[in-house]
Design an enzyme around this catalytic site. Structure first.
Site, PDB file in Angstrom:
ATOM      1  CB  SER A   1      -0.868  -0.006   1.253  1.00 18.33           C
ATOM      2  OG  SER A   1      -0.031   0.179   2.379  1.00 18.33           O
ATOM      3  CE  LYS A   2      -0.753   6.769  -3.160  1.00 20.76           C
ATOM      4  NZ  LYS A   2      -2.171   6.811  -3.432  1.00 20.76           N
ATOM      5  NE  ARG A   3       0.102   0.667   6.330  1.00 18.66           N
ATOM      6  CZ  ARG A   3       0.482  -0.547   6.666  1.00 18.66           C
ATOM      7  NH1 ARG A   3       1.488  -0.704   7.483  1.00 18.66           N
ATOM      8  NH2 ARG A   3      -0.140  -1.610   6.183  1.00 18.66           N
ATOM      9  CG  HIS A   4       3.534  -1.599   2.878  1.00 19.30           C
ATOM     10  ND1 HIS A   4       2.290  -2.123   2.646  1.00 19.30           N
ATOM     11  CD2 HIS A   4       3.885  -1.972   4.112  1.00 19.30           C
ATOM     12  CE1 HIS A   4       1.912  -2.790   3.714  1.00 19.30           C
ATOM     13  NE2 HIS A   4       2.855  -2.722   4.609  1.00 19.30           N
ATOM     14  N   GLY A   5       5.198   2.037   0.500  1.00 21.86           N
ATOM     15  CA  GLY A   5       6.095   2.475  -0.572  1.00 21.86           C
ATOM     16  C   GLY A   5       5.512   2.214  -1.949  1.00 21.86           C
TER      17      GLY A   5
END
Ligand code: GLU
Length: 474
Positions: free
Chosen positions: A242-246
């Site tokens: 996800s965005k949180r992960h990159g």
């Protein structure tokens, strides 16, 4: 003679080139280059509401930045809608497709019934054999593929192996919507065929689509390209990226100061391996790449690894080459445009001299900029808290005050001459070298960590160095 390989990358321009897409592009590119074939680019812009020019530009820009070129001009899928419609006419004429006049209410009821019976919602094929004269007034038909109920559709996949789908699970998919627009599933098949694609490499999330697309190939009597569905990229915690992960666009990595070569090297190892080698030049990657070494399990995105790899690339890249790459990234870095102005105004030589020392301490270009701040910052410097603490220690400013005239009197302004003088000064003061060098560093750079301090004085030059000392000395 085997036919030449023609691979393709087929992004939908509904967003930026995210990291998963970049890896798919890279794998296709490496595969094609390894086989001495071509890689074509097709922009799948049929979703008119969500496709944007901005996204197209970002995808092309991202690919160029990563050094992934493509052969020929990009193909825009939407521009080929007439051809897609013509193929549907062909299927109708062959009896492989049919018009279906179901109303929205009927389709919804079909869905609800299937779900109530605990079955997956599927089209019941009701219009396969009905005559259009039975059509309710005012309903515009969709055109569906006439698929087989019995048997199975087999995907022979270079990564996933043989994957079998019972045809009973695959209903008659829509080829043309009631407004006459072709569906994605049809467009992909027609375009891949017309572009002469021999190999389809894409995310495993397209595996079920592959079975449906094979049905279309069969109905048309076309050869099915070789297929490889590569595993998805997960976050470090194993959850879908996800965005949180990159799961950011590649331009975000440029803004974070990564080198394209390092990101490329990082991406190639997400799902592919070659013995236990971690670092690959582009030529090595091309020579070693093959689908047989792509694993089936999801790859995990690991920022620390990317960061370390980038640090390695920065240290290993010859200084002039590194400067060339850095210059390309500068406009995108926070504080980069201002830094560029100052460097262009006459600081590149000093930057170049200090680069070996600065790149040792930098894992990305943002850190490099930070390490170059002693060159870029203007007087009077604002020492950071630790440097301020050192300067404010009892006697320090006076010490610098005594050192200043001795440096001012130096005949040669070189790193060696400055070092010799500072050593001699420390001796007369009965101090250790560090007791002089650290305050000197604080005054000259505003920090407690910097490239070797005598070199710093040398590149800053006599006037600037003495002026900075004067700003802090008592
Ligand atoms: N346009 C699709 C996507 O961006 C890819 C389709 C394909 O590779 O067949 O996911």
């Amino acid at each position: 003679m085997t036919e030449p390989v023609i691979a393709r990358f087929a992004p939908s321009p509904t967003g930026f080139l995210h990291i998963g897409g970049a890896r798919t592009a890279l794998f296709n590119w490496l595969y094609a280059r390894n086989k001495g074939g071509k890689m074509l680019l097709r922009i799948e812009d049929t979703d008119r509401a969500r496709s944007t020019q901005e996204a197209i530009d970002a995808i092309l820009d991202g690919m160029r930045w990563l050094g992934l070129d493509w052969d020929g001009e990009p193909v825009f899928q939407f521009s080929r809608a007439d051809r897609h419609r013509a193929v549907v006419e062909e299927l109708l004429a062959k009896g492989k497709a049919y018009r279906a006049y179901d109303t929205v209410e009927e389709l919804e009821a079909m869905r609800a019934n299937a779900l109530a019976a605990g079955k997956p919602p599927r089209y019941d094929g009701g219009w396969r054999h009905r005559d259009p004269s039975e059509a309710p007034a005012g309903v515009k038909p969709v055109i569906r593929l006439l698929t087989e109920d019995a048997g199975e559709t087999v995907v022979e996949d270079a990564v996933q192996g043989t994957v079998t789908f019972p045809n009973a699970d695959l209903d008659d998919l829509v080829l043309l919507r009631s407004d006459g627009t072709p569906t994605y599933m049809l467009a992909v098949v027609v375009d891949d065929h017309d572009m002469g694609i021999t190999d389809i490499i894409r995310g495993v999330d397209h595996l079920t689509n592959a079975a449906r697309q094979i049905q279309i190939y069969r109905a048309l009597g076309w050869d099915v390209p070789r297929m490889a569905h590569i595993p998805l990229i997960h976050g470090p915690d194993g959850a879908k990226l996800s965005k949180r992960h990159g799961a950011l666009g590649v331009e975000a990595y440029r803004e974070m100061g990564y080198m394209p070569a390092a990101l490329r090297n990082y991406l190639v190892r997400l799902g592919w391996s070659h013995k236990d080698q971690e670092i690959f030049s582009t030529d090595e990657m091309i020579a070693a790449f093959g689908l047989d070494s792509v694993g089936r399990s999801a790859a995990r995105f690991d920022y620390d690894k990317l960061e370390n790899l980038n640090g390695h690339y920065m240290r290993a890249t010859p200084d002039d080459d590194l400067i060339a790459v850095f210059k390309q990234s500068l406009p995108y870095l926070k504080g980069g445009p201002e830094a560029q102005k100052k460097l262009d105004a006459g600081l590149w030589d000093a930057f170049r001299i200090m680069l070996p020392a600065m790149k040792e301490r930098s894992k990305n270009f943002l850190e490099l900029l930070d390490n170059a701040s002693f060159l870029l910052d203007e007087r009077p410097l604002k020492p950071d808290p630790k440097a301020a603490q050192t300067l404010d220690m009892a006697g320090t400013r006076d010490l610098l005050g005594r050192l200043t005239p001795r440096l001012a009197a130096l005949a040669d302004w070189t790193g060696e001459a400055i070092e010799a003088e500072v050593r001699a000064f420390a001796e007369t003061e009965g101090a250790k070298l560090g007791q002089v060098a650290q305050p000197l560093r604080a005054a000259l750079t505003g920090k407690m960590v910097s490239p070797p301090i005598f070199e710093v004085l040398a590149v800053l030059g006599r006037n600037e160095s003495l002026a900075r000392l004067g700003d802090q000395a008592g």
